[in-house]
Write a protein that holds these residues in place. Structure first.
Motif, PDB file in Angstrom:
ATOM      1  N   HIS A 181      51.151   1.513 -36.417  1.00 51.67           N
ATOM      2  CA  HIS A 181      50.228   0.407 -36.197  1.00 51.67           C
ATOM      3  C   HIS A 181      50.927  -0.937 -36.402  1.00 51.67           C
ATOM      4  O   HIS A 181      51.688  -1.120 -37.365  1.00 51.67           O
ATOM      5  N   HIS A 218      45.578   9.586 -39.389  1.00 53.40           N
ATOM      6  CA  HIS A 218      45.414   8.147 -39.173  1.00 53.40           C
ATOM      7  C   HIS A 218      46.201   7.735 -37.935  1.00 53.40           C
ATOM      8  O   HIS A 218      45.716   6.973 -37.095  1.00 53.40           O
ATOM      9  N   THR A 219      47.436   8.204 -37.839  1.00 50.14           N
ATOM     10  CA  THR A 219      48.233   8.195 -36.609  1.00 50.14           C
ATOM     11  C   THR A 219      48.888   9.566 -36.514  1.00 50.14           C
ATOM     12  O   THR A 219      48.952  10.306 -37.510  1.00 50.14           O
ATOM     13  N   ARG A 241      41.013   5.347 -42.051  1.00 48.48           N
ATOM     14  CA  ARG A 241      40.071   5.518 -40.945  1.00 48.48           C
ATOM     15  C   ARG A 241      40.720   6.266 -39.780  1.00 48.48           C
ATOM     16  O   ARG A 241      41.882   6.038 -39.448  1.00 48.48           O
ATOM     17  N   THR A 242      39.962   7.158 -39.167  1.00 51.66           N
ATOM     18  CA  THR A 242      40.388   7.858 -37.959  1.00 51.66           C
ATOM     19  C   THR A 242      39.347   7.636 -36.877  1.00 51.66           C
ATOM     20  O   THR A 242      38.241   7.179 -37.139  1.00 51.66           O
ATOM     21  N   THR A 243      39.686   7.974 -35.639  1.00 51.62           N
ATOM     22  CA  THR A 243      38.775   7.718 -34.521  1.00 51.62           C
ATOM     23  C   THR A 243      38.145   8.985 -33.968  1.00 51.62           C
ATOM     24  O   THR A 243      37.202   8.907 -33.185  1.00 51.62           O
ATOM     25  N   GLN A 244      38.641  10.142 -34.359  1.00 53.99           N
ATOM     26  CA  GLN A 244      38.120  11.408 -33.846  1.00 53.99           C
ATOM     27  C   GLN A 244      37.894  12.371 -35.006  1.00 53.99           C
ATOM     28  O   GLN A 244      38.636  12.358 -35.991  1.00 53.99           O
ATOM     29  N   ASP A 285      40.919  14.321 -36.014  1.00 56.27           N
ATOM     30  CA  ASP A 285      41.909  13.547 -36.757  1.00 56.27           C
ATOM     31  C   ASP A 285      41.525  13.449 -38.230  1.00 56.27           C
ATOM     32  O   ASP A 285      42.392  13.525 -39.118  1.00 56.27           O
ATOM     33  N   TRP A 333      33.929  11.962 -40.404  1.00 56.00           N
ATOM     34  CA  TRP A 333      34.638  10.780 -39.898  1.00 56.00           C
ATOM     35  C   TRP A 333      33.664   9.680 -39.535  1.00 56.00           C
ATOM     36  O   TRP A 333      34.017   8.627 -39.129  1.00 56.00           O
TER      37      TRP A 333
END
Length: 215
Positions: free
Chosen positions: A75, A132-133, A163-166, A169, A215
């Motif tokens: 990031h 996260h990544t 934080r994650t987006t899926q 993840d 999540w």
């Protein structure tokens, strides 16, 4: 003065003096990132974790010699000053193998789970925590005269995981944290990529709540 790990952008750094390692925590940039300068007491070799922003300030803290800059994940807010710091110092760059292609400054040393990274005579264990990544890493210093110290980037903060987006993840990150970080003792000190420090003992009771929240 007792180390507390609470630093603010524009304020003074906080310094922790261990038997073999000196840790300097600096808050930088518009996203209030933490950068950590590690110096081996025996050799004075230095390693910087996350050249996040404010290159001149980081270079002022580094001084004349810097061996390595580690980027915890891809990031932008964690490598915005990386090119400036590397150009000024000639330090080698290091990052997780999977995230390295997402960092525009070339990575000299690709890190895998279980690798050992050295700063002078001090050893840091690399653990890969996907979520996260895809290729985020944390660094663990197991102080032979004290408790472990973990530099978690954005994988773990006071109050929860990064934080994650899926949902997949989040699951990956939680499983990695449980299997690779929360196996350490309660007194393990956590140095996050933003905000104040914490300990595993403070975070451990919240594990089931994190799972429940998802999540």
């Amino acid at each position: 003065m007792t180390y507390h790990g609470a630093v603010k952008v524009g304020g003074p750094p906080d310094v922790r003096e261990l038997a073999h390692l000196i840790i300097t925590k600096i808050a930088v940039g518009p996203f209030e990132n933490n950068a950590y300068l590690l110096r081996c007491r025996a050799t004075d070799e230095q390693l910087l974790i996350d050249a996040a922003a404010e290159g001149p300030l980081l270079l002022e803290s580094v001084g004349e010699q810097l061996a390595t800059v580690v980027t915890t994940h891809q990031h932008h807010d964690h490598w915005a000053a990386l090119g400036e710091v590397v150009t000024a110092t000639g330090a080698r760059t290091a990052a997780g193998r999977i995230d390295a292609p997402g960092i525009p400054v070339p990575t000299d040393l690709l890190l895998d789970d279980g690798d050992v990274l050295r700063v002078g005579q001090v050893e840091l264990r690399v653990r890969h925590l996907a979520g996260h990544t895809p290729g985020a890493i944390v660094l663990i210093y197991d102080d032979p005269q004290g408790h472990p110290h973990v530099f978690t980037g954005d994988c773990l903060f006071p109050g929860g995981p990064g934080r994650t987006t899926q949902p997949e993840d989040f699951k990956s990150l939680m499983e990695a944290l449980e299997g690779k970080v929360f196996t350490l003792p309660d007194e393990t000190w956590i140095y996050p990529g933003h905000g104040n420090d914490t300990t595993l003992g403070a975070e451990r009771p919240q594990l089931q709540e994190w799972w429940a929240r998802g999540w």
